[in-house]
Motif scaffolding. Structure first.
Motif, PDB file in Angstrom:
ATOM      1  N   PHE B  75      25.803  39.099  22.472  1.00  0.00           N
ATOM      2  CA  PHE B  75      26.294  39.081  23.847  1.00  0.00           C
ATOM      3  C   PHE B  75      27.809  39.294  23.860  1.00  0.00           C
ATOM      4  CE2 PHE B  75      27.855  36.873  27.657  1.00  0.00           C
ATOM      5  CZ  PHE B  75      27.087  37.491  28.626  1.00  0.00           C
ATOM      6  N   ALA B  76      28.522  38.506  23.031  1.00  0.00           N
ATOM      7  CA  ALA B  76      29.985  38.606  22.980  1.00  0.00           C
ATOM      8  C   ALA B  76      30.414  40.009  22.541  1.00  0.00           C
ATOM      9  CB  ALA B  76      30.543  37.562  22.021  1.00  0.00           C
ATOM     10  N   TYR B  77      29.679  40.590  21.572  1.00  0.00           N
ATOM     11  CA  TYR B  77      30.018  41.917  21.073  1.00  0.00           C
ATOM     12  C   TYR B  77      29.812  42.979  22.161  1.00  0.00           C
ATOM     13  CZ  TYR B  77      30.066  46.074  18.116  1.00  0.00           C
ATOM     14  OH  TYR B  77      30.362  47.301  17.582  1.00  0.00           O
ATOM     15  N   PHE B  78      28.705  42.879  22.895  1.00  0.00           N
ATOM     16  CA  PHE B  78      28.435  43.857  23.955  1.00  0.00           C
ATOM     17  C   PHE B  78      29.443  43.720  25.108  1.00  0.00           C
ATOM     18  CE2 PHE B  78      23.951  44.224  22.264  1.00  0.00           C
ATOM     19  CZ  PHE B  78      24.099  45.544  21.858  1.00  0.00           C
ATOM     20  N   VAL B  79      29.839  42.485  25.407  1.00  0.00           N
ATOM     21  CA  VAL B  79      30.858  42.281  26.456  1.00  0.00           C
ATOM     22  C   VAL B  79      32.152  42.976  26.016  1.00  0.00           C
ATOM     23  CG1 VAL B  79      32.360  40.560  27.565  1.00  0.00           C
ATOM     24  CG2 VAL B  79      29.916  40.132  27.379  1.00  0.00           C
ATOM     25  N   TYR B  80      32.497  42.776  24.757  1.00  0.00           N
ATOM     26  CA  TYR B  80      33.707  43.387  24.199  1.00  0.00           C
ATOM     27  C   TYR B  80      33.600  44.919  24.259  1.00  0.00           C
ATOM     28  CZ  TYR B  80      37.024  44.858  20.576  1.00  0.00           C
ATOM     29  OH  TYR B  80      38.038  45.491  19.887  1.00  0.00           O
ATOM     30  N   LEU B  81      32.451  45.472  23.826  1.00  0.00           N
ATOM     31  CA  LEU B  81      32.260  46.926  23.809  1.00  0.00           C
ATOM     32  C   LEU B  81      32.376  47.523  25.210  1.00  0.00           C
ATOM     33  CD1 LEU B  81      29.315  47.945  21.447  1.00  0.00           C
ATOM     34  CD2 LEU B  81      31.750  48.382  21.185  1.00  0.00           C
ATOM     35  N   LEU B  82      31.691  46.891  26.172  1.00  0.00           N
ATOM     36  CA  LEU B  82      31.707  47.417  27.533  1.00  0.00           C
ATOM     37  C   LEU B  82      33.092  47.310  28.160  1.00  0.00           C
ATOM     38  CD1 LEU B  82      28.343  46.151  29.060  1.00  0.00           C
ATOM     39  CD2 LEU B  82      29.012  48.512  28.671  1.00  0.00           C
ATOM     40  N   SER B  83      33.778  46.189  27.888  1.00  0.00           N
ATOM     41  CA  SER B  83      35.092  46.021  28.511  1.00  0.00           C
ATOM     42  C   SER B  83      36.133  46.942  27.871  1.00  0.00           C
ATOM     43  CB  SER B  83      35.550  44.563  28.477  1.00  0.00           C
ATOM     44  OG  SER B  83      35.515  44.080  27.168  1.00  0.00           O
ATOM     45  N   ILE B  84      35.945  47.320  26.637  1.00  0.00           N
ATOM     46  CA  ILE B  84      36.905  48.219  25.981  1.00  0.00           C
ATOM     47  C   ILE B  84      36.536  49.681  26.247  1.00  0.00           C
ATOM     48  CG2 ILE B  84      37.800  48.999  23.713  1.00  0.00           C
ATOM     49  CD1 ILE B  84      38.879  46.273  24.475  1.00  0.00           C
ATOM     50  N   ASN B  85      35.289  50.050  25.952  1.00  0.00           N
ATOM     51  CA  ASN B  85      34.911  51.463  26.010  1.00  0.00           C
ATOM     52  C   ASN B  85      34.552  51.954  27.405  1.00  0.00           C
ATOM     53  OD1 ASN B  85      35.335  51.653  23.274  1.00  0.00           O
ATOM     54  ND2 ASN B  85      33.230  51.119  22.777  1.00  0.00           N
ATOM     55  N   ALA B  86      33.865  51.123  28.178  1.00  0.00           N
ATOM     56  CA  ALA B  86      33.473  51.571  29.522  1.00  0.00           C
ATOM     57  C   ALA B  86      34.524  51.170  30.559  1.00  0.00           C
ATOM     58  CB  ALA B  86      32.112  50.989  29.883  1.00  0.00           C
ATOM     59  N   LYS B  87      35.627  50.587  30.092  1.00  0.00           N
ATOM     60  CA  LYS B  87      36.744  50.169  30.951  1.00  0.00           C
ATOM     61  C   LYS B  87      36.281  49.283  32.110  1.00  0.00           C
ATOM     62  CE  LYS B  87      39.815  53.879  29.670  1.00  0.00           C
ATOM     63  NZ  LYS B  87      40.409  55.154  29.974  1.00  0.00           N
ATOM     64  N   LEU B  88      35.365  48.387  31.813  1.00  0.00           N
ATOM     65  CA  LEU B  88      34.915  47.421  32.817  1.00  0.00           C
ATOM     66  C   LEU B  88      35.671  46.126  32.592  1.00  0.00           C
ATOM     67  CD1 LEU B  88      31.056  47.910  32.441  1.00  0.00           C
ATOM     68  CD2 LEU B  88      32.480  48.799  34.272  1.00  0.00           C
ATOM     69  N   SER B  89      35.802  45.343  33.663  1.00  0.00           N
ATOM     70  CA  SER B  89      36.426  44.032  33.456  1.00  0.00           C
ATOM     71  C   SER B  89      35.427  43.160  32.703  1.00  0.00           C
ATOM     72  CB  SER B  89      36.793  43.390  34.792  1.00  0.00           C
ATOM     73  OG  SER B  89      35.622  42.930  35.420  1.00  0.00           O
ATOM     74  N   GLU B  90      35.966  42.091  32.064  1.00  0.00           N
ATOM     75  CA  GLU B  90      35.093  41.181  31.319  1.00  0.00           C
ATOM     76  C   GLU B  90      34.010  40.599  32.234  1.00  0.00           C
ATOM     77  OE1 GLU B  90      36.908  37.799  29.255  1.00  0.00           O
ATOM     78  OE2 GLU B  90      37.381  39.192  27.645  1.00  0.00           O
ATOM     79  N   SER B  91      34.406  40.252  33.469  1.00  0.00           N
ATOM     80  CA  SER B  91      33.457  39.648  34.417  1.00  0.00           C
ATOM     81  C   SER B  91      32.344  40.626  34.777  1.00  0.00           C
ATOM     82  CB  SER B  91      34.173  39.223  35.691  1.00  0.00           C
ATOM     83  OG  SER B  91      35.165  38.328  35.383  1.00  0.00           O
ATOM     84  N   THR B  92      32.709  41.896  35.009  1.00  0.00           N
ATOM     85  CA  THR B  92      31.699  42.900  35.346  1.00  0.00           C
ATOM     86  C   THR B  92      30.728  43.069  34.182  1.00  0.00           C
ATOM     87  OG1 THR B  92      33.401  44.026  36.617  1.00  0.00           O
ATOM     88  CG2 THR B  92      31.380  45.263  36.220  1.00  0.00           C
ATOM     89  N   ALA B  93      31.300  43.144  32.972  1.00  0.00           N
ATOM     90  CA  ALA B  93      30.450  43.307  31.787  1.00  0.00           C
ATOM     91  C   ALA B  93      29.478  42.122  31.656  1.00  0.00           C
ATOM     92  CB  ALA B  93      31.325  43.420  30.536  1.00  0.00           C
ATOM     93  N   ILE B  94      29.998  40.903  31.888  1.00  0.00           N
ATOM     94  CA  ILE B  94      29.133  39.719  31.790  1.00  0.00           C
ATOM     95  C   ILE B  94      28.080  39.754  32.895  1.00  0.00           C
ATOM     96  CG2 ILE B  94      29.080  37.189  31.995  1.00  0.00           C
ATOM     97  CD1 ILE B  94      31.949  37.250  30.763  1.00  0.00           C
ATOM     98  N   GLY B  95      28.511  40.133  34.105  1.00  0.00           N
ATOM     99  CA  GLY B  95      27.579  40.222  35.234  1.00  0.00           C
ATOM    100  C   GLY B  95      26.449  41.203  34.968  1.00  0.00           C
ATOM    101  N   MET B  96      26.750  42.286  34.225  1.00  0.00           N
ATOM    102  CA  MET B  96      25.719  43.269  33.878  1.00  0.00           C
ATOM    103  C   MET B  96      24.800  42.741  32.788  1.00  0.00           C
ATOM    104  SD  MET B  96      27.755  46.846  33.669  1.00  0.00           S
ATOM    105  CE  MET B  96      26.645  47.524  32.465  1.00  0.00           C
ATOM    106  N   LEU B  97      25.410  42.143  31.767  1.00  0.00           N
ATOM    107  CA  LEU B  97      24.639  41.761  30.578  1.00  0.00           C
ATOM    108  C   LEU B  97      23.819  40.485  30.747  1.00  0.00           C
ATOM    109  CD1 LEU B  97      27.241  42.632  27.821  1.00  0.00           C
ATOM    110  CD2 LEU B  97      25.081  43.808  28.253  1.00  0.00           C
ATOM    111  N   PHE B 178      39.781  33.665  20.951  1.00  0.00           N
ATOM    112  CA  PHE B 178      38.581  33.818  20.112  1.00  0.00           C
ATOM    113  C   PHE B 178      38.012  32.442  19.737  1.00  0.00           C
ATOM    114  CE2 PHE B 178      36.721  34.162  15.819  1.00  0.00           C
ATOM    115  CZ  PHE B 178      35.681  35.030  16.103  1.00  0.00           C
ATOM    116  N   LEU B 179      38.922  31.554  19.339  1.00  0.00           N
ATOM    117  CA  LEU B 179      38.515  30.199  18.942  1.00  0.00           C
ATOM    118  C   LEU B 179      37.818  29.479  20.097  1.00  0.00           C
ATOM    119  CD1 LEU B 179      38.927  28.542  16.353  1.00  0.00           C
ATOM    120  CD2 LEU B 179      40.975  27.586  17.370  1.00  0.00           C
TER     121      LEU B 179
END
Lengths: 249, 269
Positions: B75-97, B178-179
């Motif tokens: 989950f954390a990895y996909f949030v990171y991927l979407l927020s970096i590569n698809a230029k989505l905000s972290e919240s949007t990525a979480i809302g999708m995933l 991260f911690l």
């Protein structure tokens, strides 16, 4: 040796956010112990220039800062809901120093807030917050202090006091000050050097030498209204009532 | 007296009570960080992500904790991927995933012969699932949280107060972030069997929200949230026992009622 005696040297600096150029070909030098005010309209790239100087964002060209630098950011960077005491807030630059408390008291005294150590930062007024942020900046014994709109959220009286304090500290501590501001009047009144920025550097010189037309160019739809020899104010032309006749032409 | 006698008699009840106390301590310590940094959505997302991991663990018969950990990492990895590569905000990525992981969990669970029982247990928590090993895991997570807060207290508090300036003066804010995400993930995994996926968010938010109203310092916020959580978690646990209710939702309602009373008292008294 050509660069000795300069605290900041910027040469052909440009910043792009994707396709958008925010700053282009900025070149200037700031002498040691100078008090520089950077003015410009919203979106002119003032804060971006500061962040580039501090190495917070990538840029092209040279940005050299000679000496230890402290930074006073905009008020918005602080989470006012978080319960942190003035002591804990101020001691960040020397957090591991065992005598941080004495040193924190010293700088709080310098900014006129002695005895505020145990108060919560979130409960301070805008003016007091900026003084506390300044205390944190000087606690690290910097050579250069960079400030980003320190007067935002501070009333007129507070602004004047804050600028006086900056000027006093500049002399007492022998630091160089570079400050971004919206308050043209205060900048022309208190700073030794003024820079007018709007994507490129439009003018740069002593407050007395810069002509209002130079500053006027960069403000587009705004007018410059000069109330006195050294007091400028920018207002929207429709909002100006009873413009003085002593406007410099 | 029956309650105390039953705790001494039945292992599952004893484990559940110990788990309740340990989870109240861990969520009490982590909750102010979540509330002050506004990470509520991340906590909720991680809780829902676990559901998919649990479903796989049950269907393919491997350790549920392992399944949960793997799911949070994905989950954390996909949030990171979407927020970096698809230029989505972290919240949007979480809302999708969040619904994606939840849907995967439901589909995988649907292949389980005990579909309804399993889904209900992990959605709302089930004390019968808590084993001795789970207690060790929760205690380990608590120790991890305490050690981190003890050694990184000032850095974490400055990261919460002013991330820009913390970074400027050399605090490794990326490591702190991260911690904290690792801590939140570990706490969520440890609290799953008691709290369940659906009400986990309340465990992560309510103690911090209560502490935020009262606290005069970060340490004070941690202590207030923990004390509040322990007190009302135990009351909620006892209510669940006497009225034969699922403990997770009973504890959450108890915490919320206490929070509500405190807010009203603050406002009108």
């Amino acid at each position: 040796m050509e660069n000795s005696g300069f605290a900041i040297i910027v040469d052909n600096l440009s910043v792009k956010f994707g396709e958008v150029t925010v700053l282009e070909g900025i070149t200037f030098k700031v002498k040691e112990k100078e008090f520089v005010g950077i003015i410009g309209p919203n979106g002119a790239g003032k804060s971006t220039l500061i962040k580039a100087l501090l190495g917070m964002i990538p840029h092209e060209g040279k940005a050299i800062v000679n000496g230890k630098v402290s930074y006073v950011p905009q008020l918005s960077s602080f989470n006012r809901e978080f319960p942190i005491s003035v002591y804990d807030f101020v001691r960040l630059p020397i957090a591991k120093d065992k005598s941080w408390k004495e040193k924190a008291d010293e700088v709080l005294e310098k900014v006129g807030l002695y005895g505020f150590g145990k108060r919560l930062v979130g409960e301070l007024s805008g003016g007091e917050y900026q003084r506390v942020a300044l205390a944190r900046a000087i606690l690290g014994s910097p050579d250069i202090i960079i400030l980003d709109e320190p007067e935002s959220g501070v009333d007129e009286m507070g602004k004047a006091k804050f600028y006086d304090l900056l000027y006093e500290l500049k002399d007492k501590l022998g630091v160089t000050i570079l400050m971004v501001s919206h308050d043209i009047g205060m900048v022309f009144e208190k700073c030794t050097t003024v820079m007018c920025l709007n994507k490129t550097l439009h003018c740069h010189g002593s407050a007395d030498d810069i002509r209002p037309e130079d500053a006027k160019k960069i403000f587009g739809e705004f007018d410059i209204w000069i109330r006195s020899h050294s007091h400028y104010e920018v207002e929207h032309s429709q909002g100006i009532h009873g413009r003085d006749e002593d406007v410099r032409k | 007296m029956t309650f105390l006698k039953d705790i001494l008699t039945y292992d599952f009840l004893k484990y559940a009570l110990i788990a309740d106390i340990l989870i109240a301590l861990t969520t009490g310590l982590i909750s102010p960080i979540i509330v002050y940094k506004r990470l509520e959505f991340i906590g909720d997302g991680l809780a829902h992500a676990i559901f998919a991991g649990v479903a796989f663990a049950i269907l393919f018969n491997f350790n549920v904790l392992l399944g949960s950990v793997i799911a949070t990492l994905f989950f954390a990895y996909f949030v990171y991927l979407l927020s970096i590569n698809a230029k989505l905000s972290e919240s949007t990525a979480i809302g999708m995933l969040l619904p994606v992981f939840m849907s995967i969990g439901v589909i995988v669970f649907s292949k389980s012969p005990r579909y309804t029982t399993d889904v209900t247990s992990y959605l709302f928590g089930n004390i019968l699932l808590i084993s001795e090993n789970d207690i060790y895991f929760i205690a380990g997570v608590l120790l991890f949280v305490v050690i981190t807060l003890f050694f990184k207290n000032y850095e974490i508090s400055y990261w919460l107060a002013d991330e820009v300036m913390a970074k400027f003066y050399g605090v490794k804010t990326n490591i702190i972030r991260f911690l904290i995400l690792v801590l939140v993930s570990a706490v969520v995994v440890s609290a799953l069997k008691l709290a369940g996926v659906i009400v986990m968010g309340a465990f992560l938010v309510l103690p911090g929200a209560f502490a935020k109203q009262k606290a005069k310092s970060f340490k004070n916020a941690l202590a207030t949230a923990t004390l509040f959580n322990i007190t009302f978690s135990l009351i909620g646990f006892a209510i669940a026992y006497y009225f034969d209710l699922p403990p997770g939702p009973a504890i959450v309602l108890c915490l919320f009622f206490a929070f509500l009373c405190s807010s009203l008292l603050e406002r009108f008294v």
